[in-house]
Motif scaffolding. Structure first.
Motif, PDB file in Angstrom:
ATOM      1  N   SER A 237       0.860  -1.400   0.046  1.00  0.00           N
ATOM      2  CA  SER A 237      -0.136   0.075   0.092  1.00  0.00           C
ATOM      3  C   SER A 237       0.932   1.243  -0.408  1.00  0.00           C
ATOM      4  N   ALA A 238       2.201   1.180   0.792  1.00  0.00           N
ATOM      5  CA  ALA A 238       2.942   2.450   1.128  1.00  0.00           C
ATOM      6  C   ALA A 238       3.622   2.527  -1.021  1.00  0.00           C
ATOM      7  N   VAL A 239       4.131   1.764  -0.602  1.00  0.00           N
ATOM      8  CA  VAL A 239       5.014   1.886  -2.474  1.00  0.00           C
ATOM      9  C   VAL A 239       3.507   2.478  -3.575  1.00  0.00           C
ATOM     10  N   LEU A 240       2.360   1.728  -3.338  1.00  0.00           N
ATOM     11  CA  LEU A 240       2.176   2.045  -4.369  1.00  0.00           C
ATOM     12  C   LEU A 240       1.288   3.195  -4.631  1.00  0.00           C
ATOM     13  N   ILE A 241       0.615   3.890  -3.233  1.00  0.00           N
ATOM     14  CA  ILE A 241       0.187   4.868  -3.276  1.00  0.00           C
ATOM     15  C   ILE A 241       0.963   6.335  -4.195  1.00  0.00           C
ATOM     16  N   THR A 242       2.473   5.929  -4.241  1.00  0.00           N
ATOM     17  CA  THR A 242       3.168   6.528  -4.266  1.00  0.00           C
ATOM     18  C   THR A 242       3.403   7.317  -5.790  1.00  0.00           C
ATOM     19  N   THR A 243       2.729   6.222  -7.066  1.00  0.00           N
ATOM     20  CA  THR A 243       2.314   6.528  -8.015  1.00  0.00           C
ATOM     21  C   THR A 243       1.462   7.658  -8.260  1.00  0.00           C
ATOM     22  N   THR A 244       0.441   8.121  -7.315  1.00  0.00           N
ATOM     23  CA  THR A 244      -0.385   9.174  -7.841  1.00  0.00           C
ATOM     24  C   THR A 244      -0.069  10.695  -8.645  1.00  0.00           C
ATOM     25  N   PRO A 245       1.512  10.850  -7.559  1.00  0.00           N
ATOM     26  CA  PRO A 245       2.502  11.976  -8.547  1.00  0.00           C
ATOM     27  C   PRO A 245       2.143  11.873 -10.552  1.00  0.00           C
ATOM     28  N   ILE A 246       2.404  10.209 -10.842  1.00  0.00           N
ATOM     29  CA  ILE A 246       2.512   9.846 -12.159  1.00  0.00           C
ATOM     30  C   ILE A 246       0.808  10.295 -12.543  1.00  0.00           C
ATOM     31  N   ILE A 247      -0.366   9.598 -11.827  1.00  0.00           N
ATOM     32  CA  ILE A 247      -1.086   9.488 -12.195  1.00  0.00           C
ATOM     33  C   ILE A 247      -1.650  11.499 -12.484  1.00  0.00           C
ATOM     34  N   VAL A 248      -1.577  11.928 -11.948  1.00  0.00           N
ATOM     35  CA  VAL A 248      -1.654  13.474 -11.854  1.00  0.00           C
ATOM     36  C   VAL A 248      -0.676  14.210 -12.989  1.00  0.00           C
ATOM     37  N   LEU A 249       0.245  13.561 -12.884  1.00  0.00           N
ATOM     38  CA  LEU A 249       0.446  13.973 -14.666  1.00  0.00           C
ATOM     39  C   LEU A 249      -0.186  13.572 -15.857  1.00  0.00           C
ATOM     40  N   ILE A 250      -0.282  12.718 -16.250  1.00  0.00           N
ATOM     41  CA  ILE A 250      -0.881  11.423 -16.830  1.00  0.00           C
ATOM     42  C   ILE A 250      -2.303  12.292 -17.400  1.00  0.00           C
ATOM     43  N   LEU A 251      -2.805  11.973 -16.160  1.00  0.00           N
ATOM     44  CA  LEU A 251      -4.093  14.098 -16.771  1.00  0.00           C
ATOM     45  C   LEU A 251      -4.018  14.606 -16.862  1.00  0.00           C
ATOM     46  N   SER A 252      -3.143  15.704 -15.855  1.00  0.00           N
ATOM     47  CA  SER A 252      -3.428  17.581 -16.627  1.00  0.00           C
ATOM     48  C   SER A 252      -2.647  16.735 -17.572  1.00  0.00           C
ATOM     49  N   ALA A 253      -1.822  16.511 -18.426  1.00  0.00           N
ATOM     50  CA  ALA A 253      -1.186  16.050 -19.802  1.00  0.00           C
ATOM     51  C   ALA A 253      -2.849  16.281 -20.132  1.00  0.00           C
ATOM     52  N   VAL A 254      -3.560  14.619 -20.175  1.00  0.00           N
ATOM     53  CA  VAL A 254      -4.263  15.032 -21.118  1.00  0.00           C
ATOM     54  C   VAL A 254      -6.454  15.874 -20.970  1.00  0.00           C
ATOM     55  N   ILE A 255      -6.127  16.274 -19.434  1.00  0.00           N
ATOM     56  CA  ILE A 255      -6.893  17.286 -19.524  1.00  0.00           C
ATOM     57  C   ILE A 255      -6.721  18.383 -19.644  1.00  0.00           C
ATOM     58  N   LEU A 256      -5.907  18.810 -18.439  1.00  0.00           N
ATOM     59  CA  LEU A 256      -5.050  20.277 -18.933  1.00  0.00           C
ATOM     60  C   LEU A 256      -4.131  20.667 -20.226  1.00  0.00           C
ATOM     61  N   LYS A 257      -3.591  19.415 -20.759  1.00  0.00           N
ATOM     62  CA  LYS A 257      -2.603  19.374 -22.320  1.00  0.00           C
ATOM     63  C   LYS A 257      -1.982  20.343 -21.980  1.00  0.00           C
ATOM     64  N   GLU A 258      -1.189  20.021 -20.470  1.00  0.00           N
ATOM     65  CA  GLU A 258       0.315  20.001 -20.380  1.00  0.00           C
ATOM     66  C   GLU A 258       1.267  19.234 -20.853  1.00  0.00           C
ATOM     67  N   LYS A 259       2.476  19.763 -21.009  1.00  0.00           N
ATOM     68  CA  LYS A 259       2.699  19.055 -22.358  1.00  0.00           C
ATOM     69  C   LYS A 259       3.924  18.008 -21.732  1.00  0.00           C
ATOM     70  N   ILE A 260       3.829  17.179 -22.029  1.00  0.00           N
ATOM     71  CA  ILE A 260       4.902  15.221 -21.176  1.00  0.00           C
ATOM     72  C   ILE A 260       6.439  15.593 -21.998  1.00  0.00           C
ATOM     73  N   SER A 261       7.528  15.829 -21.356  1.00  0.00           N
ATOM     74  CA  SER A 261       8.695  15.839 -22.205  1.00  0.00           C
ATOM     75  C   SER A 261       8.852  14.172 -22.029  1.00  0.00           C
ATOM     76  N   GLY A 262      10.282  13.614 -23.085  1.00  0.00           N
ATOM     77  CA  GLY A 262      10.178  12.409 -22.934  1.00  0.00           C
ATOM     78  C   GLY A 262      10.763  12.111 -21.789  1.00  0.00           C
ATOM     79  N   ARG A 263      11.366  12.921 -20.843  1.00  0.00           N
ATOM     80  CA  ARG A 263      12.202  12.080 -19.116  1.00  0.00           C
ATOM     81  C   ARG A 263      10.743  11.802 -18.328  1.00  0.00           C
ATOM     82  N   LYS A 264       9.489  13.113 -18.568  1.00  0.00           N
ATOM     83  CA  LYS A 264       8.829  12.376 -18.329  1.00  0.00           C
ATOM     84  C   LYS A 264       8.221  10.994 -18.685  1.00  0.00           C
ATOM     85  N   ILE A 265       8.062  11.285 -19.958  1.00  0.00           N
ATOM     86  CA  ILE A 265       7.749   9.403 -20.163  1.00  0.00           C
ATOM     87  C   ILE A 265       7.871   7.911 -20.062  1.00  0.00           C
ATOM     88  N   LEU A 266       9.172   8.443 -19.467  1.00  0.00           N
ATOM     89  CA  LEU A 266      10.350   6.971 -19.309  1.00  0.00           C
ATOM     90  C   LEU A 266      10.395   6.724 -17.577  1.00  0.00           C
TER      91      LEU A 266
END
Length: 305
Positions: free
Chosen positions: A97-126
């Motif tokens: 549980s403690a490990v998986l909960i830290t995926t939240t920032p990654i989810i936020v980043l993906i959703l921000s790109a999809v909903i808010l149209k924020e750009k995702i760099s190659g490093r972020k994709i990696l």
């Protein structure tokens, strides 16, 4: 003591409470309180507490145009994410549980790109790819057998879904946080949460045998209501008043360290090779996905927190 230092201490306090919560809440479920019944206790208790302190804030009315967004926020942030998290925790282990909960920032980043149209760099994709590989590793290969964790793969999947719902909530809630006082916002959000969660948790809530609960179970319930729910929201609100959101979000990296350490010290969980590799992948992924790019040219100090 400066306000900035107090804000940092508040942020550390909030993430420490979250880290400890994985083990404390797990210790009560499902033997004494079923997960959905626990959610009723959590949202109801927090709603009462926020209504009790709401007089300290300004008198505000919710704009009718915000009703739908408020409902969506309550559904994502007060209902679905809590329901799947506590159900997942009851089926899995505190360290997972403690490990998986830290995926939240990654989810936020993906959703921000999809909903808010924020750009995702190659490093972020990696970083997103590495973090998700770590999460999927726990979901697909977490096959250890434990009496208190009857279905670890399903539990891990539900905890990951919690990150999905909470990440969606963080993106959708942005407008309301800047528009309303925190006390106004929280009292209505938790009130809606009670109404939404009641059909799911009413039966399990009524099944709680209060007369036979041991003292430690009462203590765990109080910790989840007062600490994990009420205090963490207050701590984060104060921290945000003095620190930038990007600074506060960095404290999420401390949560698995606290969660893993407390679970091992208390004897509620143990490390395995899969958990170690998955934790490293998730933390590396979150770091790469959330790290700001270096500014080119001369570095200018702008008082960034």
């Amino acid at each position: 003591m400066s306000k900035r230092l107090l804000a940092i201490l508040a942020a550390v306090g909030a993430t420490t409470i979250y880290g400890i919560n994985h083990t404390i809440a797990k210790g009560v479920m499902p033997h004494y309180v079923q997960p959905f019944g626990f959610i009723i206790l959590r949202v109801l208790g927090a709603a009462i507490l926020f209504w009790a302190i709401s007089f300290l804030g300004p008198k505000e009315r919710i704009d009718p145009r915000d009703y739908l967004r408020m409902l969506v926020c309550a559904l994502l942030g007060m209902a679905l994410n809590m329901l799947v998290f506590f159900k997942g925790l009851s089926l899995s282990t505190p360290i997972n549980s403690a490990v998986l909960i830290t995926t939240t920032p990654i989810i936020v980043l993906i959703l921000s790109a999809v909903i808010l149209k924020e750009k995702i760099s190659g490093r972020k994709i990696l970083g997103i790819s590495i973090g998700l590989i770590g999460a999927l590793g726990l979901i697909l290969f977490g096959t250890e057998i434990r009496m208190d964790a009857p279905n670890i793969p399903l539990g891990n999947f539900l905890i990951f879904m919690n990150s999905m719902f909470y990440g969606s909530y963080l993106v959708v809630v942005k407008v309301l946080i800047t528009k309303y006082h925190p006390f106004t916002f929280m009292k209505w959000l938790f009130s809606l949460g009670v109404l939404i969660c009641l059909p799911f948790g009413y039966e399990e809530f009524m099944d709680i045998s209060w007369s036979t609960l041991p003292i430690n179970a009462y203590g765990a319930i109080a910790f989840v209501i007062l600490g994990t729910t009420f205090c963490t929201y207050l701590f984060n609100i104060f921290a945000l008043s003095q620190l930038k959101a990007s600074t506060l979000s960095a404290f999420v990296y401390v949560q698995p360290l606290v969660g893993i350490a407390y679970a091992i010290i208390s004897g509620q969980d143990h490390l395995t090779f899969i958990k170690i590799i998955a934790a490293c992948l998730v933390l590396i992924g979150v770091y790469l996905a959330s790290r700001k790019p270096k500014l080119s040219g001369t570095r200018v100090s702008n008082g960034d927190n």
